[in-house]
Scaffold this motif. Structure first.
Motif, short mmCIF file in Angstrom:
data_model
loop_
_atom_site.label_atom_id
_atom_site.label_comp_id
_atom_site.label_asym_id
_atom_site.label_seq_id
_atom_site.Cartn_x
_atom_site.Cartn_y
_atom_site.Cartn_z
N ASP A 277 18.52 3.55 -9.99
CA ASP A 277 18.63 4.00 -11.38
C ASP A 277 18.45 5.52 -11.47
N GLN A 278 17.49 6.04 -10.72
CA GLN A 278 17.22 7.48 -10.76
C GLN A 278 18.41 8.28 -10.22
N VAL A 279 19.00 7.79 -9.14
CA VAL A 279 20.15 8.48 -8.56
C VAL A 279 21.36 8.40 -9.49
N GLN A 280 21.58 7.23 -10.08
CA GLN A 280 22.73 7.04 -10.97
C GLN A 280 22.65 7.95 -12.19
N LYS A 281 21.46 8.20 -12.69
CA LYS A 281 21.29 9.00 -13.91
C LYS A 281 21.25 10.50 -13.63
N SER A 282 21.23 10.89 -12.37
CA SER A 282 21.09 12.30 -12.01
C SER A 282 22.44 12.93 -11.66
N ASP A 283 22.58 14.21 -11.98
CA ASP A 283 23.77 14.98 -11.60
C ASP A 283 23.52 15.85 -10.37
N LEU A 284 22.32 15.76 -9.82
CA LEU A 284 21.96 16.60 -8.69
C LEU A 284 22.71 16.18 -7.42
N VAL A 285 23.25 17.16 -6.71
CA VAL A 285 23.87 16.94 -5.40
C VAL A 285 23.23 17.91 -4.42
N VAL A 286 22.64 17.39 -3.37
CA VAL A 286 21.95 18.22 -2.37
C VAL A 286 22.85 18.37 -1.15
N ARG A 287 23.11 19.60 -0.78
CA ARG A 287 23.90 19.87 0.43
C ARG A 287 22.96 19.90 1.64
N ILE A 288 23.31 19.08 2.64
CA ILE A 288 22.46 18.94 3.83
C ILE A 288 23.25 19.31 5.07
N THR A 289 22.83 20.37 5.75
CA THR A 289 23.39 20.70 7.06
C THR A 289 22.44 20.13 8.12
N ASN A 290 22.76 20.34 9.38
CA ASN A 290 21.82 19.94 10.43
C ASN A 290 21.93 20.93 11.58
N ASN A 291 20.92 20.94 12.42
CA ASN A 291 20.86 21.93 13.50
C ASN A 291 21.56 21.48 14.77
N ARG A 292 22.31 20.36 14.69
CA ARG A 292 22.96 19.84 15.90
C ARG A 292 24.48 19.82 15.82
N THR A 293 25.03 19.74 14.61
CA THR A 293 26.48 19.72 14.44
C THR A 293 26.85 20.57 13.23
N ALA A 294 28.17 20.69 13.01
CA ALA A 294 28.66 21.48 11.88
C ALA A 294 28.84 20.65 10.61
N ALA A 295 28.55 19.35 10.66
CA ALA A 295 28.76 18.48 9.51
C ALA A 295 27.85 18.88 8.34
N VAL A 296 28.39 18.76 7.12
CA VAL A 296 27.63 19.09 5.91
C VAL A 296 27.72 17.90 4.95
N LEU A 297 26.59 17.28 4.68
CA LEU A 297 26.56 16.16 3.74
C LEU A 297 26.33 16.68 2.32
N GLU A 298 27.00 16.05 1.36
CA GLU A 298 26.77 16.33 -0.06
C GLU A 298 26.21 15.05 -0.66
N VAL A 299 24.88 15.05 -0.84
CA VAL A 299 24.15 13.82 -1.17
C VAL A 299 23.75 13.80 -2.65
N PRO A 300 24.26 12.85 -3.43
CA PRO A 300 23.79 12.71 -4.82
C PRO A 300 22.36 12.18 -4.79
N PHE A 301 21.49 12.84 -5.54
CA PHE A 301 20.08 12.46 -5.43
C PHE A 301 19.37 12.68 -6.76
N SER A 302 18.11 12.31 -6.79
CA SER A 302 17.30 12.48 -7.99
C SER A 302 16.20 13.51 -7.72
N PRO A 303 15.97 14.41 -8.66
CA PRO A 303 14.89 15.39 -8.48
C PRO A 303 13.51 14.75 -8.47
#
Length: 344
Positions: A181-207
């Protein structure tokens, strides 16, 4: 590897019209940056069995690709055809050594066939080189800024996949429902990189959720296992330790995402540290049990080695090298799976 050369991530930018052209263009750009020699030229049709010619070094490059990248394999059929055609043009082009530049490794039988064909065509062993994805990965690391726009490593994570991650991480159903419910109601998207590859996740999340919740989601989405791996020939073991950082500072698991005050262009980093031991662990799994071990077993780092022939420092280095390959393969597999699911 830090980079993935599959059709899922390598862009086809004009004037290239297909994936094969895009791979050839990337190879040329990397060679041009590495060699810094105006005698390096890219040949145009008709096909002469040579895509790139380094005239001053008398070296010919033929680019071959598989849309699966390093997760696929190369057969010998098309490479043998190109090799024969290239040898036929050898005198006219003036090359002395021939390189097959590939984004995937050849199967064992394909490698043998290519080597045997080269011998039949009159080439010595040192006149034929096979530069696979590991070679081009190293060049990409050295020239990242130059080739960054050739890839699209952004991977949006759908909200249902975030909820599924909570389920997979064995949160109680009432918490899964609450977090959903918290994620569904939120407009926040967190960009997540990592120190092992070039992939970048765009994760919808709740503050209102925490760093620990976000770590669990990223870990699940990328398929990261915290299990330790034993290397029986080395008599060693290694395992990952994970954290989430912001501006290179590790964040405590209890911190709420909203309290981090993330800017619109700010990225967090999923940080993986490898820990090793100079002994096997009773609870560790064997490296051969890794789901992509067949992709890795032919690499130099995985060749069976006598523990007693290596010093303590050499065992440490070899253990870390192998573990890095396993982790990076694991991450790319998760990224590719997610990207293909989104495309479907």
């Amino acid at each position: 590897m830090k980079f993935d050369f599959s059709a899922q991530f390598l862009r086809v930018n004009p004037p290239e019209t297909n994936f094969g052209d895009a791979w050839e263009s990337l190879c040329y750009t990397l060679l041009d940056a590495e060699l810094n020699d105006p005698s390096l030229i890219r040949l145009r049709p008709p096909d002469k069995g040579v895509d790139i010619l380094h005239r001053s070094a008398r070296r010919a490059f033929q680019c071959k690709s598989n849309e699966q990248g390093a997760f696929g394999t190369m057969s010998s059929t098309e490479s043998v055809k190109s090799l024969k055609r290239g040898v036929g043009e050898r005198e006219a082009l003036g090359w002395n050594s021939y390189v097959l530049a590939t984004n995937a490794n050849y199967t064992g039988s394909a490698y043998t066939t290519i080597r045997e064909t080269a011998t039949e065509l009159g080439l010595d062993d040192d006149q034929l080189d096979l530069f696979g994805p590991e070679h081009w990965d190293k060049l990409c690391v050295r020239h990242t800024d130059l080739i960054a726009d050739r890839f699209d490593y952004r991977i949006p994570v759908p909200k249902p996949r975030v909820v599924k991650a909570f389920e997979n991480q064995r949160y109680y159903p009432n918490y899964v429902s609450q977090y959903s419910d918290q994620v569904q109601k939120s407009d926040l998207v967190v960009r997540i990189t990592n120190n092992r590859t070039a992939a970048v996740l765009e994760v919808p999340f709740s503050p209102d959720l925490t760093v620990k919740h976000l770590v669990d989601v990223v870990k699940d989405v990328l398929g990261v296992s915290l299990d330790w791996t034993n290397y029986h020939d080395l008599g060693t073991s290694a395992g990952p330790s994970i954290a989430l950082t912001l501006d290179q500072k590790k964040q405590t698991f209890k911190t709420k995402i909203g309290d981090l005050n993330l800017g619109p262009d700010q990225e967090m980093q999923f940080w993986i540290t490898l820990v090793w031991r100079d002994q096997r662990r009773d609870d560790g799994g064997d490296a051969s049990g890794h789901m992509h071990f067949e992709l890795l077993r032919h690499r130099m780092e995985f060749k069976t080695t006598d523990r007693d022939a290596l010093s303590y420092g050499e065992r440490k280095a070899r253990t870390i090298e192998r573990s890095e390959e396993i982790i990076e393969t694991m991450l790319w597999n998760g990224a590719r799976t997610l990207k293909s699911t989104n495309a479907g």
